[in-house]
Design an enzyme around this catalytic site. Structure first.
Site, PDB file in Angstrom:
ATOM      1  N   LYS A   1      -5.125   3.284  -3.116  1.00  0.00           N
ATOM      2  CA  LYS A   1      -4.433   2.657  -1.993  1.00  0.00           C
ATOM      3  C   LYS A   1      -5.365   2.463  -0.793  1.00  0.00           C
ATOM      4  O   LYS A   1      -5.219   1.492  -0.040  1.00  0.00           O
ATOM      5  CB  LYS A   1      -3.203   3.482  -1.605  1.00  0.00           C
ATOM      6  CG  LYS A   1      -2.083   3.431  -2.643  1.00  0.00           C
ATOM      7  CD  LYS A   1      -1.626   2.005  -2.918  1.00  0.00           C
ATOM      8  CE  LYS A   1      -0.426   1.945  -3.837  1.00  0.00           C
ATOM      9  NZ  LYS A   1       0.023   0.543  -4.081  1.00  0.00           N
TER      10      LYS A   1
ATOM     11  N   SER B   1       0.864  -1.171   0.000  1.00  0.00           N
ATOM     12  CA  SER B   1       0.000   0.000   0.000  1.00  0.00           C
ATOM     13  C   SER B   1       0.903   1.224   0.000  1.00  0.00           C
ATOM     14  O   SER B   1       1.870   1.308  -0.764  1.00  0.00           O
ATOM     15  CB  SER B   1      -0.925  -0.022   1.219  1.00  0.00           C
ATOM     16  OG  SER B   1      -1.731   1.121   1.287  1.00  0.00           O
TER      17      SER B   1
ATOM     18  N   TYR C   1      -4.769   8.435  -6.580  1.00  0.00           N
ATOM     19  CA  TYR C   1      -3.748   7.500  -6.092  1.00  0.00           C
ATOM     20  C   TYR C   1      -4.095   7.044  -4.678  1.00  0.00           C
ATOM     21  O   TYR C   1      -4.099   5.849  -4.377  1.00  0.00           O
ATOM     22  CB  TYR C   1      -2.379   8.162  -6.118  1.00  0.00           C
ATOM     23  CG  TYR C   1      -1.287   7.295  -5.532  1.00  0.00           C
ATOM     24  CD1 TYR C   1      -0.928   6.093  -6.134  1.00  0.00           C
ATOM     25  CD2 TYR C   1      -0.625   7.659  -4.350  1.00  0.00           C
ATOM     26  CE1 TYR C   1       0.062   5.287  -5.596  1.00  0.00           C
ATOM     27  CE2 TYR C   1       0.372   6.867  -3.810  1.00  0.00           C
ATOM     28  CZ  TYR C   1       0.708   5.677  -4.432  1.00  0.00           C
ATOM     29  OH  TYR C   1       1.682   4.869  -3.885  1.00  0.00           O
TER      30      TYR C   1
END
Length: 284
Positions: free
Chosen positions: A154, A136, A150
């Site tokens: 994650k 992650s 982004y």
């Protein structure tokens, strides 16, 4: 410890290469994947020199699951550790991103690990053992300006890993969620910006300032990828600094990650406490 077989996605550079090399030097077997394994082998000759093998794999491909299954069968039919590392960052304003750009971000960072896991988990279930390492980011805990997509990808990996850790425990399969902070990889030189560029209204705002800060940080990150890879190996094998961590899901890496994690926990606790009266006011 008997040699393990590891499959590591995104091994052509950065943390993926560091993990592959570290694991090989520890005496384990590695299937290192890359979209262009010929180029990856040329740039990282140490992987084959140490006994690793390259596998052509693009985690956005619908053939990913079959490719992974075939590779495991060719390696002897068992797999001990899978590292879902292949990812990239789409940075900028959501307004400037096309749906196609966003879909590619999630296809790589979220659906990519899913495709790989669909290939790996049948083997791990059958052998009643295995470790899933999902890479992650601190962005999966604390989203900064310019990182909405982004960080969103994650955050999805974080939630998926939490559930998987509970779903797979009865099969003897462990899940480890690695959350790196700033490490000296190509992260800041290879992140993708929207083709449309940056809307001028964001210049001088937290989004624009953070984006420029990322560009200025390239090559100056304090984190050492080799040390990060060693810590990951130790936590997977419960050796060295990993002794006693076998029941832990999250592995924060880097002082910057730890500090942001702590600040996030404190803010969550403050928010939760402040909203308790409202939360309890909604029952029949």
């Amino acid at each position: 410890m008997a040699p393990q077989t590891w499959l590591i996605t995104g091994s052509s550079s950065g943390l993926g290469t560091a993990i592959a090399e570290t694991v090989l030097r520890a005496g384990h077997k590695v299937i290192a994947t890359a979209r262009n394994p010929i180029k990856a082998a040329q740039e990282n000759p140490q992987i084959e020199e140490l006994g690793g093998q390259w596998l052509k794999l693009d985690v956005t491909s619908p053939d990913t699951t079959k490719t992974v299954k075939d590779a495991i069968c060719q390696a002897g039919g068992s797999i001990d550790v899978v590292v879902n590392n292949a990812a990239y960052s789409l940075i900028g304003s959501i307004e400037d991103m096309t749906e196609s750009e966003i879909e590619t971000q999630f296809s790589t960072n979220v659906f990519g690990p899913v495709r790989v896991l669909k290939g790996v988990l049948p083997f791990m279930r059958a052998q009643k053992s295995g470790t899933v390492v999902n890479i992650s980011s601190i962005a999966g805990l604390d989203g900064l300006p310019s990182c909405a997509m982004y960080a969103g990808s994650k955050f999805a990996v974080e939630g998926m890993s939490e559930s998987l850790s509970k779903e797979l425990k009865s099969f003897g399969i462990r899940v480890i969620l690695v959350e790196p902070g700033l490490f000296r990889t190509k992260f800041f030189s290879t992140f993708v910006e929207p083709a449309a560029g940056l809307n001028q209204d964001y210049i001088g705002t937290p989004l624009g300032d953070t984006l420029q800060h990322f560009k200025d940080l390239d090559g100056k990150q304090n984190g050492d990828p080799i040390k990060a890879a060693q810590r990951i190996l130790e936590v997977v094998t419960c050796t060295g600094l990993g002794v006693g961590t076998e029941d832990m899901l999250r592995l924060p890496l880097g002082p910057d990650c730890f500090d942001r994690f702590q600040t996030k926990c404190d803010a969550l606790q403050e928010n939760l406490t402040m909203m308790k009266k409202i939360a309890y006011s909604t029952s029949y």
